[in-house]
Design a protein around this motif. Structure first.
Motif, PDB file in Angstrom:
ATOM      1  N   LEU A  36      10.818  -2.071 -36.728  1.00 20.76           N
ATOM      2  CA  LEU A  36      10.067  -2.956 -37.607  1.00 20.76           C
ATOM      3  C   LEU A  36      10.971  -3.928 -38.341  1.00 20.76           C
ATOM      4  N   GLU A  37      12.183  -3.483 -38.674  1.00 22.69           N
ATOM      5  CA  GLU A  37      13.166  -4.342 -39.333  1.00 22.69           C
ATOM      6  C   GLU A  37      14.517  -4.076 -38.688  1.00 22.69           C
ATOM      7  N   GLY A  46      26.831   1.639 -43.016  1.00 23.55           N
ATOM      8  CA  GLY A  46      26.020   1.954 -41.844  1.00 23.55           C
ATOM      9  C   GLY A  46      24.521   1.858 -42.079  1.00 23.55           C
ATOM     10  N   GLN A  47      24.094   0.912 -42.906  1.00 21.50           N
ATOM     11  CA  GLN A  47      22.663   0.761 -43.149  1.00 21.50           C
ATOM     12  C   GLN A  47      21.955   0.424 -41.847  1.00 21.50           C
ATOM     13  N   SER A  48      20.872   1.124 -41.616  1.00 29.24           N
ATOM     14  CA  SER A  48      20.118   0.877 -40.393  1.00 29.24           C
ATOM     15  C   SER A  48      18.845   0.117 -40.720  1.00 29.24           C
ATOM     16  N   GLY A  49      18.193  -0.349 -39.682  1.00 26.35           N
ATOM     17  CA  GLY A  49      16.917  -1.029 -39.853  1.00 26.35           C
ATOM     18  C   GLY A  49      15.814  -0.016 -40.089  1.00 26.35           C
ATOM     19  N   ARG A  50      14.595  -0.504 -40.132  1.00 27.81           N
ATOM     20  CA  ARG A  50      13.448   0.380 -40.346  1.00 27.81           C
ATOM     21  C   ARG A  50      12.694   0.541 -39.042  1.00 27.81           C
ATOM     22  N   THR A  51      12.436   1.789 -38.662  1.00 27.57           N
ATOM     23  CA  THR A  51      11.722   2.070 -37.428  1.00 27.57           C
ATOM     24  C   THR A  51      10.463   2.875 -37.716  1.00 27.57           C
ATOM     25  N   LEU A  52       9.576   2.881 -36.747  1.00 26.44           N
ATOM     26  CA  LEU A  52       8.337   3.638 -36.808  1.00 26.44           C
ATOM     27  C   LEU A  52       8.232   4.435 -35.515  1.00 26.44           C
ATOM     28  N   VAL A  53       8.160   5.753 -35.631  1.00 23.64           N
ATOM     29  CA  VAL A  53       8.066   6.627 -34.454  1.00 23.64           C
ATOM     30  C   VAL A  53       6.621   7.084 -34.322  1.00 23.64           C
ATOM     31  N   SER A  54       6.095   7.015 -33.101  1.00 24.28           N
ATOM     32  CA  SER A  54       4.709   7.409 -32.868  1.00 24.28           C
ATOM     33  C   SER A  54       4.553   7.974 -31.458  1.00 24.28           C
ATOM     34  N   ARG A  55       3.324   8.310 -31.108  1.00 21.78           N
ATOM     35  CA  ARG A  55       2.987   8.844 -29.785  1.00 21.78           C
ATOM     36  C   ARG A  55       1.976   7.925 -29.106  1.00 21.78           C
ATOM     37  N   THR A  56       2.058   7.854 -27.786  1.00 25.74           N
ATOM     38  CA  THR A  56       1.129   7.018 -27.032  1.00 25.74           C
ATOM     39  C   THR A  56      -0.218   7.700 -26.889  1.00 25.74           C
ATOM     40  N   ARG A  57      -1.231   6.879 -26.681  1.00 26.30           N
ATOM     41  CA  ARG A  57      -2.560   7.345 -26.292  1.00 26.30           C
ATOM     42  C   ARG A  57      -2.740   7.124 -24.795  1.00 26.30           C
ATOM     43  N   ASP A  58      -2.261   5.971 -24.320  1.00 27.81           N
ATOM     44  CA  ASP A  58      -2.250   5.677 -22.890  1.00 27.81           C
ATOM     45  C   ASP A  58      -1.212   4.605 -22.621  1.00 27.81           C
ATOM     46  N   VAL A  59      -0.826   4.479 -21.344  1.00 27.24           N
ATOM     47  CA  VAL A  59       0.201   3.519 -20.950  1.00 27.24           C
ATOM     48  C   VAL A  59      -0.193   2.836 -19.649  1.00 27.24           C
ATOM     49  N   THR A  68      -0.256   5.140 -34.962  1.00 32.35           N
ATOM     50  CA  THR A  68       0.851   5.015 -35.907  1.00 32.35           C
ATOM     51  C   THR A  68       0.435   5.514 -37.290  1.00 32.35           C
ATOM     52  N   ALA A  69       1.431   5.792 -38.118  1.00 37.64           N
ATOM     53  CA  ALA A  69       1.189   6.257 -39.479  1.00 37.64           C
ATOM     54  C   ALA A  69       1.061   5.094 -40.462  1.00 37.64           C
ATOM     55  N   GLU A  70       1.287   3.880 -39.985  1.00 40.70           N
ATOM     56  CA  GLU A  70       1.131   2.693 -40.827  1.00 40.70           C
ATOM     57  C   GLU A  70       0.726   1.519 -39.940  1.00 40.70           C
ATOM     58  N   PRO A  71       0.078   0.520 -40.533  1.00 40.65           N
ATOM     59  CA  PRO A  71      -0.324  -0.627 -39.714  1.00 40.65           C
ATOM     60  C   PRO A  71       0.881  -1.480 -39.345  1.00 40.65           C
ATOM     61  N   VAL A  72       0.748  -2.194 -38.237  1.00 38.55           N
ATOM     62  CA  VAL A  72       1.775  -3.159 -37.834  1.00 38.55           C
ATOM     63  C   VAL A  72       1.116  -4.527 -37.717  1.00 38.55           C
ATOM     64  N   ILE A  73       1.899  -5.558 -37.849  1.00 40.53           N
ATOM     65  CA  ILE A  73       1.372  -6.922 -37.913  1.00 40.53           C
ATOM     66  C   ILE A  73       1.014  -7.435 -36.525  1.00 40.53           C
ATOM     67  N   ARG A  74      -0.219  -7.879 -36.377  1.00 39.45           N
ATOM     68  CA  ARG A  74      -0.681  -8.470 -35.111  1.00 39.45           C
ATOM     69  C   ARG A  74       0.165  -9.700 -34.803  1.00 39.45           C
ATOM     70  N   GLY A  75       0.614  -9.814 -33.562  1.00 42.57           N
ATOM     71  CA  GLY A  75       1.426 -10.942 -33.128  1.00 42.57           C
ATOM     72  C   GLY A  75       2.927 -10.704 -33.260  1.00 42.57           C
ATOM     73  N   ALA A  76       3.314  -9.620 -33.931  1.00 38.11           N
ATOM     74  CA  ALA A  76       4.744  -9.326 -34.100  1.00 38.11           C
ATOM     75  C   ALA A  76       5.386  -8.994 -32.753  1.00 38.11           C
ATOM     76  N   LEU A  78       8.307  -6.895 -31.248  1.00 37.71           N
ATOM     77  CA  LEU A  78       9.112  -5.775 -31.718  1.00 37.71           C
ATOM     78  C   LEU A  78       9.892  -5.119 -30.579  1.00 37.71           C
ATOM     79  N   PRO A  79      11.179  -4.843 -30.795  1.00 31.14           N
ATOM     80  CA  PRO A  79      11.892  -3.992 -29.837  1.00 31.14           C
ATOM     81  C   PRO A  79      11.257  -2.601 -29.877  1.00 31.14           C
ATOM     82  N   ALA A  80      11.122  -1.988 -28.711  1.00 32.39           N
ATOM     83  CA  ALA A  80      10.516  -0.658 -28.615  1.00 32.39           C
ATOM     84  C   ALA A  80      11.328   0.204 -27.657  1.00 32.39           C
ATOM     85  N   TRP A  81      11.402   1.485 -27.962  1.00 27.86           N
ATOM     86  CA  TRP A  81      12.042   2.454 -27.073  1.00 27.86           C
ATOM     87  C   TRP A  81      10.996   3.495 -26.755  1.00 27.86           C
ATOM     88  N   VAL A  82      10.686   3.636 -25.459  1.00 31.12           N
ATOM     89  CA  VAL A  82       9.642   4.544 -25.003  1.00 31.12           C
ATOM     90  C   VAL A  82      10.286   5.639 -24.151  1.00 31.12           C
TER      91      VAL A  82
END
Length: 136
Positions: A36-37, A46-59, A68-76, A78-82
Motif C-alpha cells: 500500500l505504501e 530499515g523502515q519498511s513500507g505498509r503492506t496488507l496481507v489477505s486471502r483470495t476468494r478466486d483467481v 481484506t481487513a481494510e478498504p483499498v482505493i479503486r484505481g490504485a 499496487l505491487p502484489a505478491w501472490v
C-alpha cells in the motif's frame, strides 16, 4: 497442484454492477500481500513500507478477488505478491484495484486486475493458473 481444490468459482457475491469477467475464475486459496505504501529508500533504521496481507476468494490469469481487513482505493496500482498453496515462491505482480466494497463491518471484497508488466512474474503466473485450470 492436484491436492488443492481449484474449482470454477461461483459469482454470487460479485459486485452489484454485474460480472464483467472475461475469463473463468478458479475458487482458490492463496495468500496475497499488497504494497500500500512503498518503503523510503534512504530511510534510517530499515523502515519498511505498509503492506496488507489477505486471502483470495478466486483467481484467474488476469484477476483476483480477495477479502481484506481494510478498504483499498479503486484505481490504485499496487505491487502484489501472490503465493499459491503449492508454490514456495510468491509471484511478484502489478495489480490495479478495479472495485472495492464492504462485505461485513470489518472486511471488504476487492477485485484486482493483474497487469502485464516488465520485471514481474506475469508470465509465470499465467502459466501456473493455466496449469491449475487444466488439472481441475
Amino acid at each position: 497442484m492436484s491436492d488443492i481444490d481449484y474449482r470454477f468459482g461461483d459469482y454470487d457475491d460479485a459486485p452489484e454492477a454485474g460480472d464483467n469477467r472475461s475469463e473463468y475464475r478458479l475458487t482458490a486459496s492463496a495468500s496475497v500481500t499488497l504494497e500500500l505504501e512503498s518503503p523510503i529508500p534512504e530511510a534510517q533504521g530499515g523502515q519498511s513500507g505498509r503492506t496488507l496481507v489477505s486471502r483470495t476468494r478466486d483467481v484467474s490469469a488476469r484477476g483476483i478477488r480477495l477479502t481484506t481487513a481494510e478498504p483499498v482505493i479503486r484505481g490504485a496500482l499496487l505491487p502484489a505478491w501472490v503465493t499459491l498453496e503449492d508454490d514456495n515462491e510468491p509471484f511478484g505482480l502489478m495489480a490495479e484495484v478495479v472495485w472495492c466494497r464492504a462485505s461485513t463491518e470489518t472486511s471488504w471484497l476487492v477485485g484486482l486486475q493483474i497487469l502485464e508488466s516488465d520485471d514481474t512474474s506475469y508470465l509465470e503466473w499465467v502459466e501456473s493458473v493455466a496449469k491449475a485450470m487444466s488439472e481441475g
